[in-house]
Each structure stands twice: as C-alpha cells, then as structure tokens.
Write a protein that holds these residues in place. Structure first.
Motif, PDB file in Angstrom:
ATOM      1  N   PRO A  43       0.747  -1.114  -0.173  1.00 26.32           N
ATOM      2  CA  PRO A  43      -0.024   0.023  -0.061  1.00 26.32           C
ATOM      3  C   PRO A  43       0.893   1.281   0.078  1.00 26.32           C
ATOM      4  O   PRO A  43       1.851   1.382   0.746  1.00 26.32           O
ATOM      5  CB  PRO A  43      -0.831  -0.044   1.202  1.00 26.32           C
ATOM      6  N   ARG A  45      -0.031   5.359   0.171  1.00 22.37           N
ATOM      7  CA  ARG A  45      -0.858   6.171   0.487  1.00 22.37           C
ATOM      8  C   ARG A  45      -0.696   7.752   0.692  1.00 22.37           C
ATOM      9  O   ARG A  45      -1.557   8.556   0.584  1.00 22.37           O
ATOM     10  CB  ARG A  45      -1.827   6.035   1.756  1.00 22.37           C
ATOM     11  N   SER A 131      -4.537  11.277  -2.232  1.00 25.25           N
ATOM     12  CA  SER A 131      -4.823   9.949  -1.670  1.00 25.25           C
ATOM     13  C   SER A 131      -6.132   9.607  -1.393  1.00 25.25           C
ATOM     14  O   SER A 131      -6.622   8.578  -1.935  1.00 25.25           O
ATOM     15  CB  SER A 131      -3.965  10.065  -0.451  1.00 25.25           C
ATOM     16  N   TRP A 135      -7.628   6.406  -3.465  1.00 26.62           N
ATOM     17  CA  TRP A 135      -8.200   5.238  -2.886  1.00 26.62           C
ATOM     18  C   TRP A 135      -9.465   5.083  -2.722  1.00 26.62           C
ATOM     19  O   TRP A 135     -10.212   4.056  -2.477  1.00 26.62           O
ATOM     20  CB  TRP A 135      -7.349   5.262  -1.386  1.00 26.62           C
ATOM     21  N   ARG A 138     -10.995   2.206  -4.779  1.00 26.86           N
ATOM     22  CA  ARG A 138     -10.799   0.820  -4.459  1.00 26.86           C
ATOM     23  C   ARG A 138     -11.935  -0.258  -4.714  1.00 26.86           C
ATOM     24  O   ARG A 138     -12.815  -0.013  -4.169  1.00 26.86           O
ATOM     25  CB  ARG A 138     -10.056   0.697  -3.137  1.00 26.86           C
ATOM     26  N   MET A 182      -3.002   0.788  -9.809  1.00 30.38           N
ATOM     27  CA  MET A 182      -3.678   0.120  -8.823  1.00 30.38           C
ATOM     28  C   MET A 182      -3.188  -1.307  -8.272  1.00 30.38           C
ATOM     29  O   MET A 182      -3.213  -1.435  -6.966  1.00 30.38           O
ATOM     30  CB  MET A 182      -5.297  -0.164  -9.123  1.00 30.38           C
ATOM     31  N   MET A 187      -3.879  -1.401  -4.324  1.00 29.55           N
ATOM     32  CA  MET A 187      -5.579  -1.329  -4.296  1.00 29.55           C
ATOM     33  C   MET A 187      -6.204  -2.707  -4.522  1.00 29.55           C
ATOM     34  O   MET A 187      -7.271  -2.717  -4.209  1.00 29.55           O
ATOM     35  CB  MET A 187      -5.661   0.058  -5.006  1.00 29.55           C
TER      36      MET A 187
END
Length: 200
Positions: A43, A45, A131, A135, A138, A182, A187
């Motif tokens: 991840p 972020r 971010s 996200w 997702r 992704m 993600m």
C-alpha cells in the motif's frame, strides 16, 4: 491427479536462487526482483509517493517497467524528489532542462503531463487530497489469479479513476495505466497464487 495452482501456473512462476517463488516478470533481473519483493502491491497512501507512482506510470507507457526502474533515481533528481509543490512551479526553462537530460525519458508530452499532475495534486488538497481521491476507487472485487492470463488489464474502477484524475487536471492517465497503478500501490491484489507474496 488434480493440478494445483502452482502447477497450472508453472510457466508464469519462477523459483529464484533464494528459493522464493515469483512471477516470471519479477524474476527477469535483480532490479525487478527487489521491486516486486519490497514495493509492488504494498500500500502507498502518501501524497508524494502516489504522485511519483502516477508520474512513473505515465513515463512507462510504451516502455518496459525495468527501463523506468533503472532511471528512477534520475527521475527523482530531475523532478525534485517528486515534491508536488516544487514540480508544480516548473516552467519552460525546466521543461527544456528536462528535455536535455539524457538520464530520464525525454518525452515532452510526458514531462508536461507530470508538471500538470503536480499542479493537480496541489489543487486537490482543497478537496481531500490525491490519496483520498485515488483510494476512493478501491474495488470490492477480490482477485485470485493462478496465471498471468487471468489478470485483467483494466477494470470499471480503473476507468473511473482515470476519468476522475483527468477531470482533476492529470494527463495521459488511461484505464490500463491506472489499473497498473492500482496493482502497484496495493489497491488490488493480483499476486499469483503460489508466489511468495501470495502462498497457495
């Protein structure tokens, strides 16, 4: 005898000298191996990390990821460590400097797209930040691929993310590029079943 995911994906998985199983693309050289082991699908972020990853995905279009990884230190130097505020202020002189820098990919449209992305990243702070935007796309879909052929190259979420980023001011962010992003930033989990990052 029934095949296991590992035997079904034998051509897509490689056992390295260290005994770890990786997808074939990640075993092509040490640079890709380390990237897969340490970064890919982990991840990301933070704003700067996401801006860097998006920018590198833009530069990668039409080239191998290995080429981009090899040039990554030069990209970081040329683009001020991918600090969005600094890159957002790049002007014509900076563009010409970058076009003369043989250590990076000298593509004017991609350079200008990276600067536009920096400006968009700064602007997005007023509405929650890069971010939060990235996200928010997702997917709920869970992937469990046994072979590389089972991994899609785009998804409804990557199409929506690409559209949202373009609306925010980013350029050269299509749905295929965004699906790759992704995957890279964790993600979606498309690690092959049987790889050391996704045991059978």
């Amino acid at each position: 005898m029934a095949q296991t995911p590992l035997t079904r994906a034998a051509s897509d998985l490689v056992v390295g000298p260290d005994g770890l199983i990786r997808p074939r693309w990640a075993a092509a050289n040490r640079l890709l191996q380390d990237y897969y082991d340490d970064e890919w699908s982990e991840p990301v972020r933070d704003e700067r990390g996401l801006f860097e990853r998006i920018s590198l995905e833009i530069f990668q279009s039409g080239l191998s990821w290995s080429t981009i990884l090899a040039k990554r230190p030069a990209f970081r130097s040329a683009f001020a460590g991918f600090d969005p505020e600094v890159v957002a202020d790049f002007g014509d002189e900076d563009i010409e400097r970058l076009m003369a820098d043989a250590a990076i990919v000298r593509n004017r449209r991609k350079i200008e797209a990276t600067i536009a992305g920096a400006q968009a990243t700064v602007d997005l702070r007023a509405t929650g930040g890069l971010s939060a935007l990235v996200w928010s796309f997702r997917p709920a879909t869970k992937y469990a691929p046994a072979t590389l052929a089972e991994i899609p190259t785009r998804s409804p979420e990557s199409e929506a993310l690409a559209a949202a980023l373009r609306a925010a001011g980013f350029r050269h962010v299509g749905p295929v590029t965004m699906f790759a992003l992704m995957e890279a930033i964790g993600m979606v989990n498309t690690n092959l079943i049987g790889s050391h990052k996704r045991p059978a």
